[in-house]
Scaffold this motif. Structure first.
Motif, PDB file in Angstrom:
ATOM      1  N   ALA A  85      39.545 -95.228 -70.990  1.00 19.37           N
ATOM      2  CA  ALA A  85      39.796 -94.809 -71.487  1.00 19.37           C
ATOM      3  C   ALA A  85      38.528 -93.395 -70.427  1.00 19.37           C
ATOM      4  CB  ALA A  85      39.680 -94.093 -73.131  1.00 19.37           C
ATOM      5  N   ALA A  86      37.211 -94.032 -70.481  1.00 21.93           N
ATOM      6  CA  ALA A  86      36.179 -93.626 -69.664  1.00 21.93           C
ATOM      7  C   ALA A  86      36.889 -93.049 -68.505  1.00 21.93           C
ATOM      8  CB  ALA A  86      35.010 -93.865 -70.287  1.00 21.93           C
ATOM      9  N   SER A  87      37.744 -93.822 -68.287  1.00 25.79           N
ATOM     10  CA  SER A  87      37.693 -94.356 -66.508  1.00 25.79           C
ATOM     11  C   SER A  87      38.936 -93.381 -66.125  1.00 25.79           C
ATOM     12  CB  SER A  87      38.087 -95.201 -66.075  1.00 25.79           C
ATOM     13  OG  SER A  87      37.123 -96.587 -66.112  1.00 25.79           O
ATOM     14  N   VAL A  88      40.409 -93.157 -67.453  1.00 24.84           N
ATOM     15  CA  VAL A  88      40.884 -91.911 -67.353  1.00 24.84           C
ATOM     16  C   VAL A  88      40.333 -90.911 -66.994  1.00 24.84           C
ATOM     17  CG1 VAL A  88      43.163 -91.273 -68.329  1.00 24.84           C
ATOM     18  CG2 VAL A  88      42.967 -93.633 -67.686  1.00 24.84           C
ATOM     19  N   ILE A  89      39.502 -90.796 -68.220  1.00 24.93           N
ATOM     20  CA  ILE A  89      38.795 -89.037 -68.453  1.00 24.93           C
ATOM     21  C   ILE A  89      38.587 -89.383 -67.022  1.00 24.93           C
ATOM     22  CG2 ILE A  89      37.265 -87.846 -69.423  1.00 24.93           C
ATOM     23  CD1 ILE A  89      38.052 -89.610 -71.937  1.00 24.93           C
ATOM     24  N   LEU A  90      37.482 -89.684 -66.540  1.00 24.14           N
ATOM     25  CA  LEU A  90      36.762 -89.174 -65.217  1.00 24.14           C
ATOM     26  C   LEU A  90      37.361 -88.991 -64.151  1.00 24.14           C
ATOM     27  CD1 LEU A  90      33.636 -89.267 -63.899  1.00 24.14           C
ATOM     28  CD2 LEU A  90      34.538 -92.014 -63.675  1.00 24.14           C
ATOM     29  N   VAL A  91      38.208 -89.664 -63.918  1.00 21.81           N
ATOM     30  CA  VAL A  91      39.245 -89.557 -62.814  1.00 21.81           C
ATOM     31  C   VAL A  91      40.059 -88.070 -62.752  1.00 21.81           C
ATOM     32  CG1 VAL A  91      41.814 -89.988 -61.674  1.00 21.81           C
ATOM     33  CG2 VAL A  91      39.374 -91.836 -62.351  1.00 21.81           C
ATOM     34  N   VAL A  92      40.615 -87.631 -64.282  1.00 26.34           N
ATOM     35  CA  VAL A  92      40.737 -87.177 -64.379  1.00 26.34           C
ATOM     36  C   VAL A  92      39.899 -85.845 -63.971  1.00 26.34           C
ATOM     37  CG1 VAL A  92      41.997 -85.004 -66.706  1.00 26.34           C
ATOM     38  CG2 VAL A  92      42.742 -87.585 -66.158  1.00 26.34           C
ATOM     39  N   ALA A  93      38.871 -85.928 -64.431  1.00 25.50           N
ATOM     40  CA  ALA A  93      38.249 -84.408 -64.579  1.00 25.50           C
ATOM     41  C   ALA A  93      37.707 -83.809 -62.538  1.00 25.50           C
ATOM     42  CB  ALA A  93      36.450 -84.670 -64.710  1.00 25.50           C
ATOM     43  N   VAL A 150      39.984 -85.283 -59.908  1.00 28.62           N
ATOM     44  CA  VAL A 150      41.058 -84.448 -59.485  1.00 28.62           C
ATOM     45  C   VAL A 150      41.479 -83.139 -59.480  1.00 28.62           C
ATOM     46  CG1 VAL A 150      43.139 -84.790 -58.932  1.00 28.62           C
ATOM     47  CG2 VAL A 150      42.107 -86.834 -59.816  1.00 28.62           C
ATOM     48  N   PRO A 151      41.547 -82.045 -58.432  1.00 24.71           N
ATOM     49  CA  PRO A 151      41.247 -81.067 -58.102  1.00 24.71           C
ATOM     50  C   PRO A 151      42.623 -80.548 -59.352  1.00 24.71           C
ATOM     51  CG  PRO A 151      41.404 -81.910 -56.098  1.00 24.71           C
ATOM     52  CD  PRO A 151      41.598 -83.154 -56.845  1.00 24.71           C
ATOM     53  N   TYR A 152      42.138 -79.817 -59.954  1.00 26.11           N
ATOM     54  CA  TYR A 152      43.320 -79.139 -60.778  1.00 26.11           C
ATOM     55  C   TYR A 152      43.890 -79.737 -62.419  1.00 26.11           C
ATOM     56  CZ  TYR A 152      43.745 -75.334 -57.456  1.00 26.11           C
ATOM     57  OH  TYR A 152      43.807 -74.734 -56.855  1.00 26.11           O
ATOM     58  N   GLY A 153      42.775 -81.033 -62.229  1.00 25.64           N
ATOM     59  CA  GLY A 153      42.548 -81.961 -63.043  1.00 25.64           C
ATOM     60  C   GLY A 153      42.720 -82.156 -64.513  1.00 25.64           C
ATOM     61  N   PRO A 154      41.860 -81.102 -64.691  1.00 23.42           N
ATOM     62  CA  PRO A 154      42.138 -80.644 -66.513  1.00 23.42           C
ATOM     63  C   PRO A 154      43.528 -79.994 -67.091  1.00 23.42           C
ATOM     64  CG  PRO A 154      39.443 -80.538 -65.378  1.00 23.42           C
ATOM     65  CD  PRO A 154      40.660 -81.025 -64.407  1.00 23.42           C
ATOM     66  N   LEU A 155      43.432 -78.887 -66.218  1.00 26.53           N
ATOM     67  CA  LEU A 155      44.448 -78.173 -66.350  1.00 26.53           C
ATOM     68  C   LEU A 155      45.955 -79.087 -66.455  1.00 26.53           C
ATOM     69  CD1 LEU A 155      46.066 -75.895 -66.922  1.00 26.53           C
ATOM     70  CD2 LEU A 155      46.312 -75.169 -64.317  1.00 26.53           C
ATOM     71  N   LEU A 156      46.048 -79.608 -65.817  1.00 27.83           N
ATOM     72  CA  LEU A 156      47.085 -80.576 -65.486  1.00 27.83           C
ATOM     73  C   LEU A 156      47.082 -81.709 -66.633  1.00 27.83           C
ATOM     74  CD1 LEU A 156      47.946 -81.987 -61.635  1.00 27.83           C
ATOM     75  CD2 LEU A 156      49.321 -79.921 -63.189  1.00 27.83           C
ATOM     76  N   ALA A 157      45.881 -82.136 -67.055  1.00 28.50           N
ATOM     77  CA  ALA A 157      45.631 -83.044 -68.736  1.00 28.50           C
ATOM     78  C   ALA A 157      46.072 -82.118 -69.398  1.00 28.50           C
ATOM     79  CB  ALA A 157      44.713 -83.359 -68.345  1.00 28.50           C
ATOM     80  N   ALA A 158      46.337 -81.231 -69.785  1.00 30.57           N
ATOM     81  CA  ALA A 158      46.030 -80.015 -70.469  1.00 30.57           C
ATOM     82  C   ALA A 158      47.974 -79.683 -70.942  1.00 30.57           C
ATOM     83  CB  ALA A 158      45.535 -78.532 -71.006  1.00 30.57           C
ATOM     84  N   ILE A 159      48.156 -79.314 -69.884  1.00 33.44           N
ATOM     85  CA  ILE A 159      49.413 -79.117 -70.273  1.00 33.44           C
ATOM     86  C   ILE A 159      50.622 -80.417 -70.285  1.00 33.44           C
ATOM     87  CG2 ILE A 159      51.358 -78.509 -68.401  1.00 33.44           C
ATOM     88  CD1 ILE A 159      49.688 -76.305 -66.795  1.00 33.44           C
ATOM     89  N   THR A 160      50.000 -80.936 -69.850  1.00 34.50           N
ATOM     90  CA  THR A 160      50.775 -82.697 -70.321  1.00 34.50           C
ATOM     91  C   THR A 160      50.425 -82.726 -71.960  1.00 34.50           C
ATOM     92  OG1 THR A 160      50.800 -83.597 -67.920  1.00 34.50           O
ATOM     93  CG2 THR A 160      50.614 -85.042 -69.591  1.00 34.50           C
ATOM     94  N   LEU A 161      48.929 -82.680 -72.292  1.00 42.57           N
ATOM     95  CA  LEU A 161      48.980 -83.377 -73.433  1.00 42.57           C
ATOM     96  C   LEU A 161      49.555 -82.331 -74.345  1.00 42.57           C
ATOM     97  CD1 LEU A 161      46.941 -84.542 -75.874  1.00 42.57           C
ATOM     98  CD2 LEU A 161      45.589 -82.621 -75.654  1.00 42.57           C
ATOM     99  N   MET A 162      49.510 -80.389 -73.735  1.00 41.55           N
ATOM    100  CA  MET A 162      50.620 -79.242 -74.870  1.00 41.55           C
ATOM    101  C   MET A 162      52.267 -80.250 -74.729  1.00 41.55           C
ATOM    102  SD  MET A 162      48.222 -77.759 -76.373  1.00 41.55           S
ATOM    103  CE  MET A 162      47.695 -78.851 -76.203  1.00 41.55           C
ATOM    104  N   ALA A 163      53.198 -80.343 -74.133  1.00 39.30           N
ATOM    105  CA  ALA A 163      54.160 -81.136 -74.068  1.00 39.30           C
ATOM    106  C   ALA A 163      54.063 -81.940 -74.584  1.00 39.30           C
ATOM    107  CB  ALA A 163      54.495 -81.470 -72.184  1.00 39.30           C
TER     108      ALA A 163
END
Length: 561
Positions: free
Chosen positions: A71-79, A81-94
């Motif tokens: 889980a920590a590795s996934v969060i680090l990769v998302v952080a 990646v460019p626009y990673g947090p935004l894409l992660a938030a959109i994915t989580l909301m969907a």
């Protein structure tokens, strides 16, 4: 004492409360509509959190560290990646919106109280057959869990079992026919009588699948079937047993029905057929259906042992050589059939030796249809004649290379009166009407995969061609068109299939001599008599004309060789 009026707040307070309640409900509905997306996302986040908490609880303690690292590795990769947090938030909301959507209340997966009681009783009934004292962990035990033994089940609208998967222990003797028969009989009795069940045994997986078969169509009338020469449609069966369908006319619409096709001729492995059944089961209907199909490409000889005129509609038709109901006529017809079979064999053998194709008169199929031939056995013994069944030995033994097919229909009670050649050379078998499992196995050579029932419509039964599988069979409706009880639609269907009436080309009628005149005619010289006599063509089987006339009119019928 004067009555004082109630205060205003008390007199119309109920109306104000109702109006206030309606306003509050309207405001709540409006707020729900406006905030519906937020409510859906919040519900989805709550469900996702509950699912994550459940996954964390179910994960063993020795694997939780690896899960946290992942889980920590996934969060680090998302952080990173460019626009990673935004894409992660959109994915989580969907994902939250999808999980929080309003779902229709699913139907109850489990059975209701009556269905549960039925499954429990069925489970308890199977305990004596699927349990052993030496089993340390029995699957079947009194008071045990029935849901482990029945992983799949379904019920119809009446609350009866329509489909069931039964698990049984590996030590059950599922390879023995008697053990299988006991289980099948028990399941059919407990699931509901009056229906036909199909049993599929999976010996490798130790499972038994029970299914309810739909009734076969009984309203299909006789008609022209789309078949090739040498193919005869005995009836119709289940779509899961055959890989072929026939287009049929059913009223004003077309439908495709799976048939049971019997192939005859030189390449047939089942050249002759035996049909057995109870009185009124439809064996005569089957013979009429076969006769109408055989007349398209061959000749037919019919023996009516019942003597009820079931085949009177075929008398004098083109291709029908004889319809006999008397002992003398039956014996003469069967003797001719045996002689014709020998003649065809000799002609075909000579053509083969000479390297020529077989003659055309040996290629036209000849069908011998016998309805209750054992009825003539007692008559022949009384008159001191031989049994007419013995004349069938040559057509039965050598009929296949001579294009001669024999079809015998008899009652189940008179099966022992059939001679051995009839029972040995009729490899295609049909059983119509009610019959026990033992009778079906003795006639067909193998038990059917369905449970026989007591009440069956006419023409309903089982068929087996050689060593093939046992099929359920429904004979097409081919009644006697001269019967007053037959519906008009079925009468017209049968009459439209009958060939036209014809007069044999080699037959003639000798006029009757006037017996009232006793005055002798004057003598005529031999020369004048020869000139006055008409010249008639002679055939190999036509006797020479006699100088004296016959005392009565009699038809002289001969069969061309």
């Amino acid at each position: 004492m004067a009555r004082r009026p109630l205060p205003r707040i008390l007199s119309n307070g109920s109306a104000q409360l109702a109006r206030s309640r309606e306003l509050a409900r309207t405001a709540a509905d409006s707020a729900t509509d406006v905030l519906h997306p937020l409510i859906t996302i919040a519900r989805g986040l709550r469900r996702l959190a509950a699912a994550g908490r459940r996954r964390w609880t179910e994960t063993p303690k020795e694997r939780r560290g690896a899960l946290l690292f992942l889980a920590a590795s996934v969060i680090l990769v998302v952080a990173l990646v460019p626009y990673g947090p935004l894409l992660a938030a959109i994915t989580l909301m969907a994902a939250a919106a999808w999980q929080g959507r309003e779902r229709s209340p699913a139907a109850s997966d489990g059975p209701d109280e009556s269905q549960t009681q039925r499954l429990k009783s069925l489970y308890e009934a199977l305990v004596p057959y699927f349990s052993a004292a030496e089993d340390p962990d029995p699957l079947y035990s009194h008071g045990g869990a029935w849901d482990k033994a029945f992983p799949t089940y379904a019920f119809d609208g009446g609350g009866r079992i329509s489909q069931l998967v039964v698990r049984y222990p590996a030590y059950f003797t599922d390879g023995e026919a008697e053990a299988r028969a006991r289980i099948e009989h028990l399941l059919a009795a407990k699931s509901g009588r009056g229906r036909e069940y199909h049993f599929t045994w999976d010996e490798e997986g130790n499972q038994l699948t029970v299914g309810v078969l739909l009734p076969l169509p009984v309203d299909i009338a006789a008609q022209r079937f789309v078949t090739t020469p040498g193919e005869t449609v005995l009836g119709f069966t289940d779509p899961t047993r055959v890989q072929r369908t026939l287009p049929l006319t059913h009223g004003e619409r077309q439908r495709d029905v799976p048939p049971v096709v019997w192939r005859t001729g030189l390449r047939s492995t089942e050249p002759h057929l035996l049909a057995l059944g109870q009185p009124g089961s439809g064996t005569s209907t089957l013979l009429r259906s076969i006769a109408l199909q055989a007349l398209l490409h061959g000749d037919v000889v019919i023996v009516d042992g019942g003597g009820t005129g079931e085949y009177a509609c075929l008398t004098g038709r083109d291709g029908v050589l004889a319809v006999e109901a008397g002992l003398a006529g039956v014996t003469a017809s069967l003797e001719w059939a045996a002689t014709e079979t020998e003649r065809r064999l000799i002609a075909a053998n000579r053509a083969h030796q000479a390297g020529d194709p077989p003659p055309d008169d040996t290629k036209r199929p000849l069908w011998i249809l016998l309805d209750r031939p054992t009825a003539f056995t007692h008559l022949a013994a009384t008159d001191g004649r031989k049994d007419p069944q013995t004349l069938l030995q040559v057509p039965l033994r050598h009929g296949r290379p001579a294009n001669v097919t024999v079809v015998v229909a008899e009652q189940l009670d008179s099966m022992d009166a059939l001679i051995d050649p009839v029972r040995q050379h009729t490899r295609a078998r049909v059983v119509l009407g009610p019959a026990t499992a033992e009778q079906l196995e003795s006639v067909l050579g193998a038990p059917p995969h369905t449970t026989p029932i007591d009440e069956l419509p006419p023409g309903r039964g089982y068929a087996r061609l050689g060593t093939g599988p046992v099929h359920r069979l429904q004979v097409p409706a081919t009644p006697n068109p001269y019967d007053d009880a037959t519906p008009d639609a079925l009468c017209e269907a049968v009459l439209s299939l009958l060939p036209p009436r014809t007069t044999p080309a080699d037959g003639e009628t000798i006029p009757e001599q006037d017996q009232s005149e006793d005055v002798p005619e004057p003598a005529v010289p031999a020369t004048e008599e020869a000139e006055a006599a008409p010249v008639t063509p002679k055939t190999p089987e036509t006797p020479e004309p006699k100088p004296e006339a016959a005392p009565a009119a009699m038809p002289v019928l001969t069969k061309e060789t």
